[in-house]
Design a protein around this motif. Structure first.
Motif, PDB file in Angstrom:
ATOM      1  N   UNK A  55       0.813  -1.211   0.000  1.00  0.00           N
ATOM      2  CA  UNK A  55       0.000   0.000   0.000  1.00  0.00           C
ATOM      3  C   UNK A  55       0.854   1.272   0.000  1.00  0.00           C
ATOM      4  N   UNK A  56       2.171   1.109   0.116  1.00  0.00           N
ATOM      5  CA  UNK A  56       3.082   2.250   0.075  1.00  0.00           C
ATOM      6  C   UNK A  56       3.710   2.399  -1.310  1.00  0.00           C
ATOM      7  N   UNK A  57       4.195   1.298  -1.876  1.00  0.00           N
ATOM      8  CA  UNK A  57       4.882   1.353  -3.163  1.00  0.00           C
ATOM      9  C   UNK A  57       3.873   1.337  -4.294  1.00  0.00           C
ATOM     10  N   UNK A  58       4.346   1.332  -5.515  1.00  0.00           N
ATOM     11  CA  UNK A  58       3.561   1.293  -6.738  1.00  0.00           C
ATOM     12  C   UNK A  58       3.056   2.686  -7.102  1.00  0.00           C
ATOM     13  N   UNK A 108       0.055   8.579  -8.866  1.00  0.00           N
ATOM     14  CA  UNK A 108       1.127   8.699  -9.856  1.00  0.00           C
ATOM     15  C   UNK A 108       1.963   9.938  -9.534  1.00  0.00           C
ATOM     16  N   UNK A 109       2.024  10.926 -10.413  1.00  0.00           N
ATOM     17  CA  UNK A 109       2.881  12.082 -10.156  1.00  0.00           C
ATOM     18  C   UNK A 109       2.219  13.134  -9.271  1.00  0.00           C
ATOM     19  N   UNK A 110       0.904  13.158  -9.222  1.00  0.00           N
ATOM     20  CA  UNK A 110       0.180  14.182  -8.467  1.00  0.00           C
ATOM     21  C   UNK A 110       0.016  13.763  -7.004  1.00  0.00           C
ATOM     22  N   UNK A 111       0.051  14.767  -6.130  1.00  0.00           N
ATOM     23  CA  UNK A 111      -0.167  14.510  -4.701  1.00  0.00           C
ATOM     24  C   UNK A 111      -0.935  15.671  -4.089  1.00  0.00           C
ATOM     25  N   UNK A 112      -1.584  15.411  -2.923  1.00  0.00           N
ATOM     26  CA  UNK A 112      -2.353  16.447  -2.240  1.00  0.00           C
ATOM     27  C   UNK A 112      -2.242  16.250  -0.735  1.00  0.00           C
ATOM     28  N   UNK A 113      -2.487  17.335   0.017  1.00  0.00           N
ATOM     29  CA  UNK A 113      -2.462  17.332   1.476  1.00  0.00           C
ATOM     30  C   UNK A 113      -3.718  17.996   2.004  1.00  0.00           C
ATOM     31  N   UNK A 167       8.270  16.207 -11.068  1.00  0.00           N
ATOM     32  CA  UNK A 167       8.793  16.401 -12.428  1.00  0.00           C
ATOM     33  C   UNK A 167       9.067  15.059 -13.109  1.00  0.00           C
ATOM     34  N   UNK A 168       9.417  15.153 -14.389  1.00  0.00           N
ATOM     35  CA  UNK A 168       9.796  13.969 -15.152  1.00  0.00           C
ATOM     36  C   UNK A 168       8.608  13.142 -15.577  1.00  0.00           C
ATOM     37  N   UNK A 169       8.907  11.911 -16.020  1.00  0.00           N
ATOM     38  CA  UNK A 169       7.883  11.029 -16.567  1.00  0.00           C
ATOM     39  C   UNK A 169       7.579   9.823 -15.694  1.00  0.00           C
ATOM     40  N   UNK A 170       8.402   9.527 -14.697  1.00  0.00           N
ATOM     41  CA  UNK A 170       8.204   8.327 -13.902  1.00  0.00           C
ATOM     42  C   UNK A 170       7.024   8.517 -12.952  1.00  0.00           C
ATOM     43  N   UNK A 171       6.249   7.427 -12.750  1.00  0.00           N
ATOM     44  CA  UNK A 171       5.002   7.525 -11.992  1.00  0.00           C
ATOM     45  C   UNK A 171       4.912   6.529 -10.850  1.00  0.00           C
ATOM     46  N   UNK A 172       5.908   5.639 -10.694  1.00  0.00           N
ATOM     47  CA  UNK A 172       5.822   4.559  -9.721  1.00  0.00           C
ATOM     48  C   UNK A 172       6.865   4.750  -8.626  1.00  0.00           C
ATOM     49  N   UNK A 173       6.432   4.494  -7.367  1.00  0.00           N
ATOM     50  CA  UNK A 173       7.347   4.555  -6.225  1.00  0.00           C
ATOM     51  C   UNK A 173       7.869   3.152  -5.938  1.00  0.00           C
ATOM     52  N   UNK A 174       9.189   3.026  -5.861  1.00  0.00           N
ATOM     53  CA  UNK A 174       9.816   1.732  -5.577  1.00  0.00           C
ATOM     54  C   UNK A 174      10.763   1.915  -4.386  1.00  0.00           C
ATOM     55  N   UNK A 175      10.358   1.416  -3.239  1.00  0.00           N
ATOM     56  CA  UNK A 175      11.186   1.489  -2.038  1.00  0.00           C
ATOM     57  C   UNK A 175      11.364   0.084  -1.464  1.00  0.00           C
TER      58      UNK A 175
END
Length: 886
Positions: free
Chosen positions: A721-724, A805-810, A823-831
């Motif tokens: 639920x954190x990555x992807x 993906x690239x957008x976030x909100x608080x 920025x950029x084109x990457x949309x996935x978080x990999x930790x």
């Protein structure tokens, strides 16, 4: 032929063209309005043919009218004196039959705003616009073309009367009456009707019996019942009793008929006092024809709201109250209509008003005024409600004429059926004091429902409320949660029940008990919490029943679709609602201890009885509610018998703590308050263990010191639920440090690489008191800082961080949201380091220098993706954490 026309000739031409135009537009064969309500091109005072009065419309049109005592000719401009013997009057015989026989009221007022009206055209759609300041008001008009599509061919129209028809006919609500055998055999007394009523339809019987003729006939006879329909003034099973009806009560099948409304074709002013027992029903109906195809005016209850519908010949206009009626209580209603304008006012609240458009402004009333039901009127498909009104009416006034409900000559009623005397009106003999409301309880008794602060049979005794008690007919009313609990809700209630069933707290979305709702209640002694986000309910139930007569604390928490319930020291129960909706909207009032009517409750609850017992504390979203101080109103609320009722704290505030209490200084106190330890009182028995005033440490809520203090999770359920591509973090915390790490997840890097620019990471933390979200998906870092409120005040706050993906909100504490894109084109978080909460090991190296220490404070809730609650009390590993002190 080529010369110009003179003024009079031009007017005559306009008259002919105007009549032809109207005749072309009004395609409904039933409408005959065009024979006497004509419009002309031009302006008043410029050669118009109007004999007496002239009113300008817009688009260069005008219409003629006559003074008081005169009648307008069907040519649209001539006037003739009423009751005159001159030959000109006899020429108007046809027109006189089309208008009221009474004198026309004078209309010499200014009509400047009439110029806004438009010509009624075939296929047009009309809308009433709000006057400035009007709220919650809509009027929709349907053109005559649309209405005519529902009308049978001319040869199929059944005859209709041209004048008041008060003959005895069965009400249209008894459509299931059969004229076939067996014949009705009941003796129903003078004027009574015996009829056979079918309990099931023919189609239902055929489906049940499979079409067997013999069985069908037998079952039909078994499904029939016979009943007497009693005329006004008679009652009993066989209409054998004479009854006097001064304040009528209607059963939904009955009605009263009065002569047609007089002097009302332009102006109607109604005053009505009624006590409804159901949310739907026809209150008043008056019109031009008994098939409802001409002009009409209908007043009804529709889903609990008052609706006025009227048709002047340009389509049906609807005026709807902004608030629902009060069920089983007396309501007052004022209605005003003058030509195109109309307003209604329910229970002296704000008027709902508007103005109609269209050429026609008069309503012709030939049929009787039906009260309490539609009478013998057909064509009820034009109305959203077809059944009669259920309840009482004790005052009806129309155009300054107050109606008397008995039969003429004692009263004004010309006819009526199935009307009883309203026993609820016996409340007129019970003078409730201090704003108390009378309620009938069956038989010949009535009781007062006392407002907050009063008690006694007549609400005559003032009471100093401290800790409220509820007796099964009590409730307190508050503003609803509205949009304050869209994504999360926290509720704590301390109560002492004395009955095994009862609604503790309820808040809904719609007055018809549909839509979103939350409900906390007792069912068979168990505490249950039911909620619905719009896609189906979910219910939590305590493992054990509560002990009656003892204080108990109930805690409810909800985040998105996930909710939990804790009762005292029992383990928490959790549940997910079905469907995909995650937000909760509750615009209606919140009720504590009960409600004015059980019909307010959702049918998805297991009980609808009111709570019996005491409630001393309600905490909503970590804010303690002033149970008595913040209530908008309440009924039959008494004192619980708590020690605070003796006011042991003097000028200080006495705060109940189960059986005990403590004193707290009020803001602005100029002298010292008594010491808390000196004013502790227990009313429990000596053998019962004392309850500590100090709050025990909650082991499920960890606290962090800021230095090498953190929780760590690396399980698959948490990390997926954190990555992807998407993450939704819902967290509740309090902090006393201005800076510190709340949450961190990153990718292990080669020490030679520049971690700050290349490695994926996600972080939440405080920076100089403000919440900061930062992340890198591999193509550049994005930072979002919430500068609208500081969070280092050691108070509980709720935050929501969403990355898609690239957008976030608080969002912080239900405030406005802010957003950013990476920025950029990457949309996935990999930790791959897992999830750290409250801090991290070797925090400067782990976070690449972004944070120097962890948070100093507590974290009580962490929900991911609206349905996964992170077990803060059972981490994979915990370093230097303690239990949070509330």
């Amino acid at each position: 032929m080529g010369g110009t026309m003179s003024g009079p000739s031009r007017c005559w031409l306009f008259l002919i063209l105007g009549c032809m135009t109207i005749a072309t537009f009004a395609q409904n064969p039933i409408e005959e309005k065009t024979t006497f309500e004509a419009a002309f091109q031009g302006r008043c005072g410029h050669g118009s043919p109007c004999e007496q009065l002239c009113y300008e419309l817009h688009d260069g049109m005008y219409e003629c009218d006559c003074k008081d005592g005169y009648i307008l000719h069907k040519n649209g401009y001539s006037c003739a004196e009423l009751n005159a013997t001159s030959p000109s009057t006899s020429e108007l015989g046809e027109l006189a039959n089309d208008l009221e026989s009474d004198e026309l009221s004078s209309d010499n007022e200014e009509e400047d705003d009439v110029a806004e009206d438009v010509l009624y055209m075939r296929g047009a759609s009309f809308t009433i616009h709000l006057e400035p300041g009007s709220e919650n008001f809509t009027i929709n008009f349907t053109s005559n073309e649309e209405i005519s599509n529902e009308i049978p061919e001319r040869g199929q129209l059944r005859p209709t009367s041209q004048g008041p028809n008060l003959e005895q006919k069965l009400p249209s609500t008894t459509e299931s009456i059969l004229s076939t055998e067996p014949s009705c055999s009941l003796e129903c007394g003078p004027g009574g009707n015996c009829y056979t009523e079918e309990l099931r339809s023919d189609e239902e019987e055929e489906n049940i019996l499979g079409g067997n003729d013999f069985s069908t006939s037998r079952r039909k006879q078994e499904s029939l019942t016979q009943r007497c329909q009693c005329p006004l003034g008679r009652g009993g099973d066989r209409c054998q009793h004479e009854i006097e009806v001064r304040s009528p009560r209607f059963t939904g099948l009955g009605w009263l008929a009065f002569p047609a409304l007089r002097a009302a074709y332009k102006h109607v002013q109604l005053e009505l006092e009624f006590r409804p027992e159901a949310w739907d029903g026809v209150l008043l109906l008056a019109g031009e024809r008994d098939d409802l195809q001409g002009d009409f005016m209908a007043l009804m209850l529709h889903h609990g709201f008052v609706e006025l519908r009227f048709d002047c010949g340009s389509g049906v206009g609807i005026v709807r109250s902004s608030e629902p009626v009060k069920l089983n209580e007396w309501n007052t209603l004022s209605i005003y209509r003058h030509r195109w304008d109309a307003w209604i006012q329910l229970n002296r609240e704000k008027r709902v008003q508007g103005r109609s458009k269209g050429l026609f402004s008069r309503i012709t009333f030939r049929e009787p005024l039906f009260v309490g039901g539609p009478g013998n009127t057909t064509g009820l498909e034009r109305l959203p409600v077809r059944n009669g009104f259920r309840g009482c009416i004790r005052h009806l006034e129309a155009n300054e004429h107050r109606y008397r409900f008995p039969l003429a000559p004692k009263g004004d009623a010309a006819n009526g059926f199935d009307v009883e005397e309203c026993t609820a009106d016996r409340c007129s003999k019970v003078p409730c004091s201090h704003g108390g409301k009378c309620l009938t309880t069956g038989g010949d008794t009535a009781v007062c429902l006392c407002p907050l602060g009063y008690t006694g049979d007549l609400c005559e005794t003032r009471v100093d409320l401290q800790v409220p008690s509820f007796n099964g007919s009590s409730y307190l009313r508050y503003p609803g949660l509205a949009e304050t609990s869209l994504s999360w809700l926290e509720l704590t209630v301390t109560l002492k029940p004395t009955a095994r069933n009862g609604v503790i707290l309820y808040n809904g979305h719609h007055s018809d008990a549909t839509g979103d709702f939350i409900a906390l209640y007792l069912s068979g002694g168990h505490v249950e919490f039911t909620f619905d986000l719009g896609t189906g309910p979910a219910t939590l139930r305590s493992e054990s029943p509560v002990k009656l007569g003892e204080w108990v604390e109930v805690r409810v928490s909800r985040t998105g679709r996930l909710a939990s319930l804790e009762v005292e020291d029992e383990p928490a129960q959790e549940v997910l609602t079905p469907g995909a909706f995650t937000q909760l909207s509750l615009p209606l009032n919140l009720y504590l201890g009960g409600a004015p009517s059980s019909e307010i409750y959702s049918p998805k609850m297991k009980t609808k009885s009111s709570f019996v017992g005491c409630i001393q504390t309600v905490i909503l979203n970590r804010r303690e509610v002033g149970i008595l101080a913040e209530a908008l109103g309440g009924v039959n609320v008494g004192n619980c018998g708590h020690a605070c009722e003796a006011r042991p704290c003097g000028v200080a505030e006495c705060r109940p703590m189960r059986e005990r209490f403590t004193c707290r200084c009020r803001p602005g106190t100029t002298h010292s308050c008594p010491a808390t330890s000196e004013y502790i009182l227990s009313i429990t028995s000596p053998t019962k263990p004392k309850i500590s005033l100090g709050h025990p440490h909650d082991k499920s809520v960890p606290s962090f010191t800021g230095t090498e203090s953190y929780l760590h999770y690396n399980d698959a359920e948490t990390m997926k639920r954190i990555i992807s591509y998407r993450v939704d973090i819902n967290m509740r915390f309090r902090a006393s440090s201005s800076s510190g790490l709340l949450l961190w997840s990153s990718r292990q890097s080669d020490p030679k690489e520049d971690q700050k620019s290349k490695n994926d990471f996600l972080s939440l933390g405080l920076d100089q008191g403000y919440l900061t979200l930062a992340y890198n998906l591999g193509s550049g870092e994005a930072t979002l800082r919430y500068n609208l409120t500081r969070l280092d005040d050691d108070l509980w706050h709720r935050i929501r961080a969403v990355r898609n993906e690239q957008w976030s909100s608080l969002i912080v504490d239900s405030g406005p949201g802010i957003s950013v894109s990476s920025p950029g084109q990457l949309r996935q978080l990999n930790t791959d380091t897992g999830l750290y909460i409250g801090g991290a090991p070797d925090i400067i190296r782990t976070t690449g220098g972004r944070f120097k220490k962890g948070i100093v404070g507590c974290i009580s809730d962490l929900v991911l993706d609206s349905d996964f609650s992170v077990a803060l009390s059972q981490p994979e590993s915990a370093t230097n954490t303690n239990s949070c002190i509330p």
